[in-house]
Design an enzyme around this catalytic site. Structure first.
Site, PDB file in Angstrom:
ATOM      1  N   ASP A 222       0.874  -1.416  -7.526  1.00 12.60           N
ATOM      2  CA  ASP A 222       1.061  -1.473  -6.324  1.00 12.60           C
ATOM      3  C   ASP A 222       1.987  -2.966  -6.019  1.00 12.60           C
ATOM      4  O   ASP A 222       2.949  -3.340  -6.901  1.00 12.60           O
ATOM      5  CB  ASP A 222      -0.067  -2.916  -6.754  1.00 12.60           C
ATOM      6  CG  ASP A 222      -0.755  -3.665  -5.323  1.00 12.60           C
ATOM      7  OD1 ASP A 222      -0.614  -2.976  -3.960  1.00 12.60           O
ATOM      8  OD2 ASP A 222      -0.297  -4.907  -5.095  1.00 12.60           O
ATOM      9  N   GLU A 295       4.158   1.697  -4.953  1.00  8.89           N
ATOM     10  CA  GLU A 295       3.906   1.518  -4.382  1.00  8.89           C
ATOM     11  C   GLU A 295       4.971  -0.011  -3.716  1.00  8.89           C
ATOM     12  O   GLU A 295       5.404  -0.766  -4.338  1.00  8.89           O
ATOM     13  CB  GLU A 295       2.672   0.501  -3.649  1.00  8.89           C
ATOM     14  CG  GLU A 295       3.403   0.098  -1.922  1.00  8.89           C
ATOM     15  CD  GLU A 295       1.751  -0.650  -1.617  1.00  8.89           C
ATOM     16  OE1 GLU A 295       1.021  -0.637  -0.987  1.00  8.89           O
ATOM     17  OE2 GLU A 295       1.472  -1.528  -2.646  1.00  8.89           O
TER      18      GLU A 295
HETATM   19  C1  LIG Z   1       3.191  -7.372  -4.285  1.00 12.13           C
HETATM   20  C2  LIG Z   1       1.320  -7.061  -4.372  1.00 12.13           C
HETATM   21  O1  LIG Z   1       1.192  -8.167  -4.759  1.00 12.13           O
HETATM   22  N1  LIG Z   1       1.317  -5.770  -4.311  1.00 12.13           N
HETATM   23  C3  LIG Z   1      -0.327  -6.533  -4.558  1.00 12.13           C
HETATM   24  C4  LIG Z   1      -0.900  -7.584  -4.604  1.00 12.13           C
HETATM   25  O2  LIG Z   1      -0.524  -8.539  -4.228  1.00 12.13           O
HETATM   26  C5  LIG Z   1      -1.170  -8.828  -3.014  1.00 12.13           C
HETATM   27  C6  LIG Z   1      -1.908  -9.545  -3.025  1.00 12.13           C
HETATM   28  O3  LIG Z   1      -3.267  -8.792  -3.843  1.00 12.13           O
HETATM   29  C7  LIG Z   1      -1.640  -7.595  -2.525  1.00 12.13           C
HETATM   30  O4  LIG Z   1      -2.258  -7.360  -1.376  1.00 12.13           O
HETATM   31  C8  LIG Z   1      -0.749  -6.521  -2.755  1.00 12.13           C
HETATM   32  O5  LIG Z   1      -0.959  -4.635  -2.068  1.00 12.13           O
END
Ligand SMILES: CC(=O)N[C@H]1CO[C@H](CO)[C@@H](O)[C@@H]1O
Ligand SMILES: *[C@@H]1O[C@H](CO)[C@@H](O)[C@H](O)[C@H]1NC(C)=O
Ligand SMILES: *[C@@H]1O[C@H](CO)[C@@H](O)[C@H](O)[C@H]1NC(C)=O
Ligand SMILES: [Ca+2]
Ligand SMILES: [Ca+2]
Length: 579
Positions: A222, A295
């Site tokens: 993520d 991502e």
């Molecule tokens: C960088 C990132 O933070 N990715 C995820 C982590 O943080 C937020 C909040 O949890 C998510 O929405 C992101 O997709």
């Protein structure tokens, strides 16, 4: 007989395909499951792992190779599971570790690979590591990013920098216990890890090993671009980011220009390190290649670094968000052509492309581009070279569900205002999956659901669409069959705009059939002379895939010199002879 002799013998007998060694993921069809909204097995109105297990056969039915699941790990759910409190446990809302193991073993029986969402940028503030860090325990002290901040002349405290959180407000939160600020690039319940601490990196490596042991086939990582921030200076201080001039609201994410909080040069190297963990695991345990999908919403040149460098392998699949980020309703065929070819041209030699048009953070494809372009995007994604990545429900042409302000739960919307919550809310793309035309769309046996079921479920659902020959679902399944064709698996790709209106994609493996996908992006009737677009084409083609817009049937023949497309129609043609 030496290995080489037997290899040549096999080649001579035609028993060995040229790329018999091509890894499974190179042309895989991926499917993103958002577990809360996929299938509820116990009637509480929230999707769960047993629900996924129940529906794995459906993934097989629609030709999916692998599925990546949004997080289901233990979490206080301040951000729907993207705030993890225990990286090695399943949240009870989604089931138990045993449910997870059942899901993996059923998936293995069916030949569907399971990819786990890995959220490394932060943990929950309820994570044991954070609690210990906040308490100042020596071992955990530097697991997160702490700073005392500064005192103003009037004695009030101010945060270490002007950095802003993605969810509005300062990215620094004062912690009474530790008497310091901690950094959170997202929600204040999501403190950022300190990835400059090797102990933290090793903890994360252990999380990967833990799930590899449990049988996952890889990880979707993520929002990696937030992993590192700039290193503190010799006094332990961090610099302010420069201001953007288009807002004066210091709480707005766009208030600063992100030069110290995203895309730091160290970040791709973190991914290279993880790739080594996966390689080592495979060397020790055998089995198919384990993969990383990463991502990052970074500029394309930076995204390319995630594939690896001259000496280190990176992610097999750095998500290609070029289409999702840059295409809009009015984009013409030249824009599509540019975005697609730009990725193919910038991609390092020997790597595989991937294509994404929808996910749980974006409005539905049919709502962004129009319901009658749903097939067009599915055909595009599934006939371009490399991997396709489909968000759940896009194969049905699901549209955004209506979610009232009262029913809205996405923090990104709830932290804002009722007047414009729809601009920020990701809930409409997360309403429950439509399985049938029965109550609650067959998603749950319960009386209510965590987000409302969209009102159009009686038209757009799996059961109904199975029975309609040219439904979005059946077009999608037909595409998966075409993806088995050698020219589409392995062939070269030529992507070209025929005019403002029509995009053409030619796929061809020497000695095999020529496939051409045609996309009429706008609402005029268009006629295309393929022979004037592509050199040395066979004269005759036949329809290999049509949609409900088509006036032709599969198998009908057409001359390359004149192909007519109805408004918003997309088709796949196949040459009648090999070339
Ligand atoms: C960088 C990132 O933070 N990715 C995820 C982590 O943080 C937020 C909040 O949890 C998510 O929405 C992101 O997709
Ligand atoms: C590639 O990455 C590896 C691992 O991080 C690093 O050791 C190496 O110096 C890098 N090579 C180049 C050419 O940048
Ligand atoms: C299509 O283009 C080719 C090559 O330019 C040309 O020879 C042919 O006559 C054209 N066909 C039609 C029907 O216009
Ligand atoms: Ca449930
Ligand atoms: Ca970070």
């Amino acid at each position: 007989m030496t290995t080489w002799t037997s290899l040549f013998l096999l080649l001579g007998l035609g028993l060995l395909a040229v790329d018999a060694a091509a890894p499974w993921w190179k042309t895989a069809s991926f499917y993103q499951i958002y577990p809360r909204s996929f299938k509820d097995s116990d009637g509480d109105g929230i999707g769960d792992l047993n629900g996924v297990t129940e529906k794995l056969e459906y993934l097989k039915e629609i030709g999916v190779t692998a599925t990546w699941l949004s997080p289901f790990l233990k979490s206080p759910m301040a951000d729907f599971g993207y705030d993890i409190s225990d990286f090695k446990a399943v949240d009870p809302l989604f089931g138990t570790m045993e449910d997870f193991e059942n899901m993996v073993s059923r998936a293995k029986e069916l030949g569907v690979k399971i990819i786990l969402d890995f959220v490394p940028n932060h943990s929950s503030d309820e994570c044991d590591w954070f609690l210990r860090s906040a308490a100042g325990e020596e071992e955990y002290k530097d697991y997160y990013i702490w700073h005392a901040g500064f005192l103003n002349e009037d004695g009030t405290r101010r945060p270490p920098t002007n950095w802003v959180s993605v969810f509005r407000g300062s990215a620094w939160e004062w912690h009474e216990g530790r008497q310091e600020y901690y950094l959170h690039q997202f929600h204040k319940k999501q403190p950022d890890f300190n990835f400059r601490n090797p102990v933290v990196r090793e903890e994360m490596n252990n999380v990967l090993r833990f799930w590899l042991e449990k049988g996952v086939d890889g990880f979707r990582v993520d929002a990696i671009y937030h992993a590192f921030e700039i290193e503190a200076d010799e006094n332990g201080n961090y610099p302010d980011e420069p201001r953007n001039d288009w807002t004066n609201d210091p709480d707005e994410y766009g208030y600063t220009h992100k030069i110290y909080t995203v895309d730091q040069p160290e970040t791709p190297h973190l991914v290279y390190e993880w790739r080594q963990i996966l390689e080592q695991f495979q060397a020790d345990n055998g089995g198919d290649e384990r993969i990383l999908m990463v991502e990052t919403w970074s500029p394309i040149e930076i995204v390319m670094h995630y594939y690896g460098n001259e000496t280190a392998e990176g992610a097999q699949i750095p998500f290609n968000f070029q289409l999702i980020s840059n295409l809009h309703y009015d984009s013409d065929a030249y824009h599509y052509e540019y975005l697609i070819n730009n990725w193919l041209n910038l991609m390092p030699e020997g790597k595989s492309a991937n294509w994404v048009i929808g996910n749980h953070d974006k409005n539905r494809v049919g709502s962004r581009f129009g319901a009658d372009r749903v097939d067009l995007f599915n055909i595009l994604l599934l006939t371009l070279p490399g991997c396709s990545i489909t968000y759940q429900g896009e194969e049905l042409g699901m549209l955004d569900g209506y979610v009232s302000w009262e029913d809205t739960v996405d923090p990104q919307a709830c932290n804002g205002y009722e007047s414009n919550y729809m601009d920020n809310s990701r809930d409409p793309a997360r309403t429950p999956m439509h399985w049938s035309d029965e109550t609650m769309a067959g998603f749950t046996t319960g009386k209510s659901t965590w987000l409302p079921v969209s009102t159009d479920y009686r038209q757009r659902n799996v059961k109904t669409e199975r029975g309609v020959s040219l439904s979005h679902l059946n077009v999608f399944k037909r595409l998966q069959q075409l993806r088995q064709e050698p020219s589409i698996v392995d062939g070269s790709a030529e992507v070209t705009a025929v005019s403002n209106y029509v995009l053409a994609v030619k796929r061809h493996l020497l000695g095999d059939y020529v496939y051409i996908s045609l996309f009429n992006i706008f609402d005029s009737i268009e006629n295309v002379n393929l022979s004037s677009v592509f050199g040395s084409l066979p004269a005759k083609f036949q329809y290999a895939l049509v949609t409900e817009k088509s006036i032709k049937k599969v198998g009908d023949q057409v001359s390359a010199g004149s192909v007519t497309l109805m408004p918003h129609e997309a088709i796949v043609l196949r040459s009648t002879t090999t070339a």
